[in-house]
Design a protein around this motif. Structure first.
Motif, PDB file in Angstrom:
ATOM      1  N   ILE A 155       0.848  -1.202   0.000  1.00 26.08           N
ATOM      2  CA  ILE A 155       0.000   0.000   0.000  1.00 26.08           C
ATOM      3  C   ILE A 155       0.877   1.244   0.000  1.00 26.08           C
ATOM      4  O   ILE A 155       0.608   2.214  -0.725  1.00 26.08           O
ATOM      5  N   ALA A 156       1.933   1.209   0.801  1.00 27.11           N
ATOM      6  CA  ALA A 156       2.848   2.350   0.867  1.00 27.11           C
ATOM      7  C   ALA A 156       3.497   2.602  -0.495  1.00 27.11           C
ATOM      8  O   ALA A 156       3.636   3.757  -0.924  1.00 27.11           O
ATOM      9  N   ASP A 198       2.257   1.843  -3.493  1.00 30.02           N
ATOM     10  CA  ASP A 198       1.245   2.414  -4.400  1.00 30.02           C
ATOM     11  C   ASP A 198       1.017   3.893  -4.101  1.00 30.02           C
ATOM     12  O   ASP A 198       0.847   4.707  -5.014  1.00 30.02           O
ATOM     13  N   LEU A 199       0.980   4.232  -2.818  1.00 33.17           N
ATOM     14  CA  LEU A 199       0.769   5.629  -2.437  1.00 33.17           C
ATOM     15  C   LEU A 199       1.940   6.508  -2.876  1.00 33.17           C
ATOM     16  O   LEU A 199       1.751   7.617  -3.364  1.00 33.17           O
ATOM     17  N   LEU A 232       1.652   7.071  -6.555  1.00 33.38           N
ATOM     18  CA  LEU A 232       0.579   8.019  -6.849  1.00 33.38           C
ATOM     19  C   LEU A 232       1.020   9.452  -6.556  1.00 33.38           C
ATOM     20  O   LEU A 232       0.807  10.367  -7.356  1.00 33.38           O
ATOM     21  N   TYR A 233       1.646   9.646  -5.391  1.00 34.93           N
ATOM     22  CA  TYR A 233       2.032  11.001  -5.003  1.00 34.93           C
ATOM     23  C   TYR A 233       3.234  11.512  -5.797  1.00 34.93           C
ATOM     24  O   TYR A 233       3.419  12.723  -5.940  1.00 34.93           O
ATOM     25  N   ASP A 251      -3.418  17.263  -1.935  1.00 33.18           N
ATOM     26  CA  ASP A 251      -4.425  16.237  -1.653  1.00 33.18           C
ATOM     27  C   ASP A 251      -4.228  15.828  -0.207  1.00 33.18           C
ATOM     28  O   ASP A 251      -3.300  15.097   0.127  1.00 33.18           O
TER      29      ASP A 251
END
Length: 698
Positions: free
Chosen positions: A530-531, A533-534, A537-538, A589
């Protein structure tokens, strides 16, 4: 000028020197300080306390006034020199309404006064009316335990029982004790935390203070004093001699806003106590002591006021022979958030030779005022004028202007029209993740629990087990194949109540297997995914081009400083993080989470105004029609004094009204638009949208 300079100025003032001489020459002098303003009283008290080798007893009008005075004295003199003496119950003979936390505070005060006479004690009439145990008897009824003492467990058990302590499995409040093998836990009424005494045979091997929630140790001590509940547990017993707090302290310097008001209250409350006693005597099966043994009356206190030094600081003095000091002072002026008016007063103060001091307990409030003043001084009407003030990091209940010493003290909460809260010691302790006694008492056999090292099992109650030849209480957890794990109460922090998918029972782990270890490793791997992917994204978001908002203007600081309440640390951090992101050259965001009433809307208002200040429009998307109207009213009220147009759109508006709003929006005449999903319709066109705020309310 720093705080030490300000306190020194008062200590060397003519009034203080004269009062100091009077107190030294006469043990029952009566003084009237007429005209004190704001928190001036605390400066006089600090100056006299440092020179008089006596205890000072402050009797405020009520509990709220006492709390504000307590905070002022703590800030000026130091918390270690100030004690708060509260009332233990609301009405006489209502044992069920006793506040145990307050009983503990009262007992702590009495114990501290035994060790050191020179304290500042703050109280109020409701607390003063209750008599306290005589000092000699309190010393006789205290159990002192030292490290390496030789004491039998039977002796301690007997003494604590005689003191009225209740034996329980785990101590959770004052007046309880627990014995498990060679360990004794006791929660004295004279201490904020309970103590754990470990024995080796009959010798006290160690004494530790521990946390009542997690049961983990806080620190080692060499000596403790166990004091029973002498205030209320013995209300039906006449074995104790009781005296007033003034007699217990012995020759204090008494401060009272109005001795007349105090005596009037004591007279009325004593009469009520007599009425209640007469009713209880006829209807209650319990034996109650008469009012004269439990409460002070007007005559007793009037006599004590006459025998001791008394300083009154209200409008008039009770004793007509009191020496009067006229204090030439006035409260801080009201500016109603008009900072131009405040700036003019600061300039006038400088011209008159006054020193202006701004009192705030946080650096951010000082910075806000400085930036507001920097913006004002650049305006034409203030050209060539100098705005001078000194900031001190201290908060007081009220500002004042001392015309004798030429000092003007302004508090941040009065200047910005914010609510100033007092702080009393809070007995409640909570810890989010740790397994507390409350959780333990709420568990039923068969409930699922998680051990950090062994995984998920079933709670099977408490059981006494033998460890090194001594009986101890332990938590019993059943794992797969009926394996049993005993967990000492000293390891409560390793256990938590199981939380998982509702309606689906968890898999019970097996002791010694690798399943739990693998499950933890798998969870860590998922977190890493998850980290990743984040981060990906960022990284894309950071590479995108956005609008970098300008740094805060003085209007932004004025808006934030005008907030009615003091920012919580989290609220301040969230605001700063959001604004910092807005000033970066890529799209922001950010998620702001918090419970109802924790100030999320205020964070949104500040962010919205920052966008408007840079000529950008703001859209606020909410889930319900009612919430749209509520937010509109909130935004409108907060921004009414600033150049910002707020409007809303929902089904309560007619088609004509909606079209008018959308027309203004397209022309750039509406700065902030609030609404439901209607604001993302195809016919909604913004002139220059810069910020989208979504209130999920989920």
């Amino acid at each position: 000028m720093n705080l030490s300079d300000l306190k020194y100025l008062y200590s060397q003032s003519g009034n203080v020197k004269q009062i100091r001489d009077l107190l030294s020459q006469q043990k029952d002098v009566k003084i009237h300080l007429k005209g004190l303003a704001g928190s001036q009283l605390s400066f006089y008290a600090n100056a006299l306390y440092n020179t008089q080798n006596q205890a000072h007893l402050f009797i405020a009008q009520d509990k709220e006034e006492a709390a504000y005075l307590l905070n002022d004295l703590e800030n000026l003199v130091g918390k270690e020199h100030v004690l708060f003496f509260p009332s233990s119950y609301k009405r006489p003979y209502q044992v069920e309404e006793i506040d145990n936390a307050n009983v503990m505070l009262r007992t702590e005060v009495l114990t501290e006064l035994n060790n050191n006479k020179n304290y500042l004690i703050v109280t109020y009439p409701e607390a003063l009316r209750e008599k306290v145990i005589d000092k000699q008897q309190l010393q006789q009824n205290a159990l002192v335990i030292n490290k390496n003492d030789s004491l039998s467990l039977d002796f301690i058990n007997e003494v604590l029982f005689d003191y009225g302590f209740e034996r329980v499995d785990f101590v959770s409040k004052p007046g309880e004790y627990a014995i498990r093998g060679g360990i004794v836990d006791v929660f004295s009424f004279a201490n904020e935390n309970p103590y754990r005494i470990e024995f080796f045979g009959d010798d006290v091997e160690s004494i530790r203070m521990f946390d009542v929630v997690s049961q983990t140790s806080i620190g080692d001590v060499n000596k403790i004093t166990v004091v029973p509940n002498t205030q209320s547990a013995n209300e039906q017993s006449d074995e104790y001699k009781r005296v007033s707090l003034i007699e217990y302290i012995q020759t204090p310097i008494i401060w009272a806003k109005s001795a007349a008001h105090l005596l009037e209250y004591l007279d009325e409350s004593y009469d009520k106590a007599k009425e209640i006693f007469e009713r209880k005597k006829e209807n209650s099966p319990l034996k109650h002591l008469p009012p004269e043994q439990l409460f002070v009356n007007k005559t007793e206190i009037e006599q004590l006021l006459a025998e001791n030094s008394l300083i009154e600081y209200g409008l008039s003095a009770y004793f007509n022979y009191a020496v009067e000091f006229e204090i030439n002072a006035e409260p801080q002026h009201s500016f109603n958030k008009n900072f131009h008016l405040f700036a003019q007063e600061l300039i006038h103060n400088t011209e008159k030779g006054y020193q202006s001091i701004f009192l705030a307990d946080s650096l951010k409030q000082t910075e806000r005022l400085e930036e507001i003043m920097e913006g004002i001084v650049q305006e034409p009407e203030f050209e060539g004028k100098e705005i001078r003030f000194k900031s001190l990091y201290i908060t007081l209940a009220g500002g004042f202007i001392d015309k004798q010493l030429k000092i003007a003290c302004y508090t941040d909460h009065e200047l910005f029209n914010r609510y100033h809260r007092f702080h009393l010691r809070d007995k409640a302790r909570t810890k989010a993740k740790e397994f507390s006694l409350k959780d333990l008492n709420s568990l039923q056999k068969g409930d699922y629990v998680t051990h950090i090292d062994h995984g998920v099992g079933k709670f099977s109650g408490l059981e006494k087990i033998e460890v090194n030849g001594k009986k101890q209480e332990a938590i019993r957890i059943i794992y797969a194949n009926n394996d049993i794990l005993y967990v000492s109460i000293h390891s409560l922090h390793k256990i938590s109540k199981y939380t998982g998918k509702e309606g689906a029972p968890p898999r019970i782990d097996r002791l010694g297997s690798n399943h739990w270890k693998k499950a933890k490793q798998k969870a860590k791997s998922k977190v890493k995914e998850i980290a990743y992917d984040l981060i990906k994204l960022y990284a894309k978001r950071k590479a995108s081009k956005g609008f970098a908002f300008s740094p805060d203007t003085y209007l932004q600081h004025e808006l934030e400083a005008s907030f009615l309440y003091e920012d919580t640390p989290d609220q301040y951090k969230a605001t700063e993080d959001v604004k910092r992101d807005m000033e970066k050259p890529y799209p922001m965001d950010r998620l702001v989470c918090g419970d109802v009433g924790f100030g999320k809307t205020e964070v949104a208002i500040r962010a919205a105004f920052k966008a408007v200040a840079d000529n950008k429009q703001v859209a606020v998307l909410v889930p319900t029609t009612i919430l749209a109207l509520q937010h509109y009213k909130t935004f409108k009220k907060r921004l009414k004094d600033f150049p910002c147009t707020v409007d809303y759109i929902n089904r309560f508006k007619t088609s004509k009204q909606q079209k008018e709003t959308l027309k203004k929006l397209k022309e750039g005449k509406v700065d902030i638009l609030i609404g439901t999903h209607r604001i993302v319709g195809k016919d909604v066109e913004f002139n220059d949208l810069g910020l989208l705020i979504i209130d999920e309310e989920q």
